[in-house]
Design a protein around this motif. Structure first.
Motif, PDB file in Angstrom:
ATOM      1  N   SER A 120       1.299 -12.316 -21.506  1.00 54.42           N
ATOM      2  CA  SER A 120       0.810 -11.814 -20.218  1.00 54.42           C
ATOM      3  C   SER A 120       0.083 -12.954 -19.515  1.00 54.42           C
ATOM      4  N   ARG A 121       0.457 -13.192 -18.282  1.00 58.60           N
ATOM      5  CA  ARG A 121      -0.186 -14.252 -17.488  1.00 58.60           C
ATOM      6  C   ARG A 121      -0.917 -13.619 -16.311  1.00 58.60           C
ATOM      7  N   TYR A 122      -2.148 -14.093 -16.084  1.00 57.35           N
ATOM      8  CA  TYR A 122      -2.967 -13.594 -14.977  1.00 57.35           C
ATOM      9  C   TYR A 122      -3.352 -14.747 -14.058  1.00 57.35           C
ATOM     10  N   ASP A 123      -3.060 -14.596 -12.781  1.00 59.45           N
ATOM     11  CA  ASP A 123      -3.430 -15.566 -11.744  1.00 59.45           C
ATOM     12  C   ASP A 123      -4.141 -14.844 -10.608  1.00 59.45           C
ATOM     13  N   VAL A 124      -4.839 -15.623  -9.814  1.00 59.88           N
ATOM     14  CA  VAL A 124      -5.268 -15.183  -8.491  1.00 59.88           C
ATOM     15  C   VAL A 124      -4.596 -16.101  -7.479  1.00 59.88           C
ATOM     16  N   VAL A 125      -3.967 -15.507  -6.457  1.00 62.02           N
ATOM     17  CA  VAL A 125      -3.217 -16.266  -5.463  1.00 62.02           C
ATOM     18  C   VAL A 125      -3.708 -15.923  -4.055  1.00 62.02           C
ATOM     19  N   GLY A 126      -3.236 -16.694  -3.102  1.00 66.37           N
ATOM     20  CA  GLY A 126      -3.758 -16.574  -1.751  1.00 66.37           C
ATOM     21  C   GLY A 126      -2.931 -15.737  -0.811  1.00 66.37           C
ATOM     22  N   TRP A 127      -1.998 -14.936  -1.334  1.00 63.74           N
ATOM     23  CA  TRP A 127      -1.215 -14.068  -0.462  1.00 63.74           C
ATOM     24  C   TRP A 127      -1.118 -12.685  -1.088  1.00 63.74           C
ATOM     25  N   GLY A 128      -1.117 -11.664  -0.252  1.00 65.02           N
ATOM     26  CA  GLY A 128      -1.035 -10.308  -0.750  1.00 65.02           C
ATOM     27  C   GLY A 128      -2.248  -9.940  -1.593  1.00 65.02           C
ATOM     28  N   SER A 129      -2.012  -9.085  -2.589  1.00 69.12           N
ATOM     29  CA  SER A 129      -3.079  -8.711  -3.513  1.00 69.12           C
ATOM     30  C   SER A 129      -3.403  -9.911  -4.399  1.00 69.12           C
ATOM     31  N   PRO A 130      -4.659 -10.353  -4.441  1.00 68.53           N
ATOM     32  CA  PRO A 130      -4.962 -11.633  -5.099  1.00 68.53           C
ATOM     33  C   PRO A 130      -4.627 -11.703  -6.591  1.00 68.53           C
ATOM     34  N   VAL A 131      -4.966 -10.673  -7.366  1.00 71.00           N
ATOM     35  CA  VAL A 131      -4.772 -10.738  -8.820  1.00 71.00           C
ATOM     36  C   VAL A 131      -3.324 -10.389  -9.151  1.00 71.00           C
ATOM     37  N   ARG A 132      -2.631 -11.323  -9.801  1.00 72.46           N
ATOM     38  CA  ARG A 132      -1.220 -11.128 -10.135  1.00 72.46           C
ATOM     39  C   ARG A 132      -1.014 -11.181 -11.647  1.00 72.46           C
ATOM     40  N   THR A 133      -0.089 -10.368 -12.130  1.00 76.73           N
ATOM     41  CA  THR A 133       0.277 -10.338 -13.540  1.00 76.73           C
ATOM     42  C   THR A 133       1.737 -10.747 -13.685  1.00 76.73           C
TER      43      THR A 133
END
Length: 253
Positions: free
Chosen positions: A94-107
């Motif tokens: 499982s990988r967790y990021d925060v990104v700058g588009w849409g909902s920030p927390v991504r899985t």
């Protein structure tokens, strides 16, 4: 008195030029000379860098925090950080990021050990086996209660961003003994009004003016002076310089 103030002001300006602007300028020249730079998001390589074995062949629990240079001109001075976990016997990571588009927390938006804008990740933190299994519940809880997950809350500079998120997770791993790279812009971001706090490692104190300026003193973090997100300092535990743009230069972290 006026003469003394002028001398002090000149000294401060010279110190800023040497400590902050000179490393950034030399890093920019080196970065721009790289023939392998990607020109666009679509053209970049996001594939696995081969740092992790297939999950099915690695039955032990695993925790990793990775950081990779960001793309284009921002790669001169900044990294993107993310978190990877796998429970004992789990068939996938499982990988967790925060990104700058849409909902920030991504899985699982990218390969667990994927390149970021073509740049290979470096390992910031690792746990395997029983130690990883014990840490994973706290990590998943930290992902779930990350306070800056609302749509539109992401700010590339000074934060909260992907490195603010990774620092939030790292702080929940007891005695991790790890810290994000000095080029993880946003790792020192704090909400307005919260000026002083314990460092993520729990071994020191951090003074921060919303990520625009700050000072960190800690056994794990070392000595870090933050100016507009750029960090200069010293690693005391494993001797090294921390230079804006270049990051950590010295003994392996």
């Amino acid at each position: 008195m006026l003469t003394a103030l002028l001398v002090a002001a000149r000294f401060i300006v010279l110190a800023v030029l040497i400590v902050f602007l000179l490393p950034l300028a030399t890093r920019a020249l080196w970065w721009l000379s790289r023939s392998e730079r990607e020109s666009s998001w679509a053209a970049a390589d996001w594939s696995s860098a081969g740092l992790l074995p297939p999950a099915q062949s690695h039955p032990e629990a695993l925790v990793r925090i990775y950081a990779a240079r960001v793309g284009r001109w921002r790669g001169v001075f900044a990294h993107h950080s993310w978190v990877v976990v796998k429970e004992t016997g789990a068939p996938r990571y499982s990988r967790y990021d925060v990104v700058g588009w849409g909902s920030p927390v991504r899985t699982d938006a990218f390969a667990p050990d994927g390149r970021w804008f073509g740049n290979a990740p470096e390992r910031v933190f690792a746990l395997d086996g029983p130690a990883a299994a014990r840490a994973i519940p706290a990590i998943r809880a930290a992902v779930a209660d990350y306070p800056h997950r609302a749509l539109g809350s992401y700010q590339a500079w000074p934060g909260p961003n992907s490195n603010t998120f990774a620092a939030h997770v790292l702080a929940r791993i007891p005695a991790s003994g790890a810290t994000l790279p000095p080029t993880a812009l946003g790792k020192d971001w704090t909400p307005p009004g919260r000026i002083a706090e314990v460092t993520p490692s729990g071994t020191g104190i951090r003074l921060s003016l919303g990520g625009y300026a700050g000072l960190t003193l800690g056994w794990v973090e070392g000595v870090e002076l933050n100016l507009l997100g750029a960090v200069a300092g010293l690693d005391l535990r494993r001797p090294a310089l921390k230079l804006p743009g270049w990051g950590r230069i010295g003994l392996p972290a």
